[in-house]
Design a protein around this motif. Structure first.
Motif, short mmCIF file in Angstrom:
data_model
loop_
_atom_site.label_atom_id
_atom_site.label_comp_id
_atom_site.label_asym_id
_atom_site.label_seq_id
_atom_site.Cartn_x
_atom_site.Cartn_y
_atom_site.Cartn_z
N GLU A 61 0.83 -1.20 0.00
CA GLU A 61 0.00 0.00 0.00
C GLU A 61 0.87 1.26 0.00
O GLU A 61 0.62 2.20 -0.76
CB GLU A 61 -0.92 -0.02 1.22
CG GLU A 61 -1.84 1.19 1.30
CD GLU A 61 -2.78 1.13 2.50
OE1 GLU A 61 -3.50 2.11 2.72
OE2 GLU A 61 -2.77 0.11 3.21
N ALA A 62 1.88 1.29 0.86
CA ALA A 62 2.73 2.47 0.96
C ALA A 62 3.50 2.71 -0.33
O ALA A 62 3.74 3.87 -0.71
CB ALA A 62 3.71 2.31 2.14
N ALA A 63 3.90 1.63 -1.01
CA ALA A 63 4.67 1.76 -2.25
C ALA A 63 3.78 1.95 -3.47
O ALA A 63 4.29 2.24 -4.56
CB ALA A 63 5.54 0.52 -2.44
N GLY A 64 2.47 1.77 -3.30
CA GLY A 64 1.57 1.88 -4.44
C GLY A 64 1.74 0.75 -5.42
O GLY A 64 1.53 0.94 -6.63
N LEU A 77 11.89 -2.85 1.11
CA LEU A 77 12.37 -2.77 2.49
C LEU A 77 13.84 -2.34 2.53
O LEU A 77 14.24 -1.53 3.37
CB LEU A 77 12.19 -4.10 3.21
CG LEU A 77 10.75 -4.55 3.46
CD1 LEU A 77 10.73 -5.99 3.95
CD2 LEU A 77 10.07 -3.63 4.46
N GLY A 78 14.64 -2.87 1.60
CA GLY A 78 16.04 -2.50 1.53
C GLY A 78 16.22 -1.02 1.22
O GLY A 78 17.08 -0.36 1.81
N SER A 79 15.40 -0.51 0.32
CA SER A 79 15.50 0.91 -0.01
C SER A 79 15.07 1.77 1.17
O SER A 79 15.66 2.84 1.42
CB SER A 79 14.65 1.24 -1.24
OG SER A 79 13.27 1.14 -0.97
N TRP A 80 14.06 1.33 1.91
CA TRP A 80 13.64 2.07 3.10
C TRP A 80 14.74 2.07 4.17
O TRP A 80 14.94 3.06 4.85
CB TRP A 80 12.36 1.47 3.66
CG TRP A 80 11.13 1.76 2.84
CD1 TRP A 80 11.07 2.56 1.73
CD2 TRP A 80 9.83 1.26 3.05
NE1 TRP A 80 9.78 2.57 1.24
CE2 TRP A 80 9.00 1.80 2.03
CE3 TRP A 80 9.26 0.41 3.99
CZ2 TRP A 80 7.64 1.50 1.95
CZ3 TRP A 80 7.90 0.13 3.92
CH2 TRP A 80 7.10 0.67 2.90
#
Length: 242
Positions: A61-64, A77-80
């Motif tokens: 949802e957060a990433a669309g 998750l790695g990018s976050w």
């Protein structure tokens, strides 16, 4: 040396973790890589566990990206992590991984030397101690349950994160904690190294101290117009009643 900060009439102390009780560097250099290496297996092998499934949906949802598969979620998750984003699903999955790592003895938490003596002293004086961190409650409990000095959870009365309280720079989150702990805002003291969090707590009626430790990411920024201490041993607290 006389204390840098002194407060009377304090009933509850709410503490941040990173930069306040413990070194941010330990979290970034030890815990972040530990979780990064294990996200893929967690998402692939335990996708049907309720907490994992819910976190995965929150990432999508957060990433669309509603169709993101486990491999794509792992990359997000790695990018976050690279951005040091305080995203709830990231913290949830980290909490699962870290809790299991602490339980296996692969991880032991870090505290600044002044932290544990101060917590013990304040609890013995009758103050109620709580944690409010962007890390999940599961991660917080693992952190305080597996320390170099053993299990410190008995020192603490409650744990709050961005899921059960709300964002750390929102005054409403501090109001929610006030309702949960039952202490008057004026009798609650918040300790953090982040000015935005201190501002939000003060807007909710809490008292504040900025903990400003050399080497921490927010050291150069300072703590605004909040009272400042270089460690918990510079803070003297007394209750209004015995």
């Amino acid at each position: 040396m006389s204390p840098a900060v002194s407060f009377a009439g304090v009933e509850s102390v709410v503490l941040d973790i990173e930069g306040t009780t413990s070194a941010t560097g330990f979290v970034v250099e030890v815990l972040y890589p530990y979780s990064r290496e294990r996200f893929g297996a967690l998402l692939a092998e335990r996708a049907q566990e309720p907490a994992v499934r819910r976190a995965a949906e929150q990432v999508r949802e957060a990433a669309g990206e509603p169709e993101a598969d486990a491999a794509r979620i792992e990359r997000i998750l790695g990018s976050w992590l690279d951005e040091d984003r305080k995203a709830t699903p990231l913290k949830t999955l980290q909490g699962i991984i870290w809790s299991e790592g602490f339980a296996r003895g692969e991880l032991v938490s870090h505290f600044y030397p002044d932290t544990i003596p101060a917590l013990r002293h304040w609890q013995a004086a009758g103050l109620r101690l709580h944690i409010y961190s962007s890390g999940s409650v599961a991660a917080q409990r693992a952190w305080f349950g597996h320390t170099p000095e053993g299990d410190l959870i008995p020192l603490l009365d409650g744990f709050y994160d961005t899921e059960n309280a709300g964002p750390k720079q929102s005054p409403g989150s501090y109001a929610a904690i006030t309702a949960a702990i039952g202490t008057d805002p004026a009798g609650t003291l918040f300790l953090s190294d982040r000015p935005g969090e201190l501002d939000a707590a003060r807007a909710a009626g809490w008292r504040t101290v900025g903990v400003r430790r050399p080497g921490e990411p927010y050291f150069e920024q300072g703590v605004g117009d909040h009272p400042e201490a270089a460690g918990l041993d510079e803070i003297t607290l007394t209750r209004s009643t015995p």
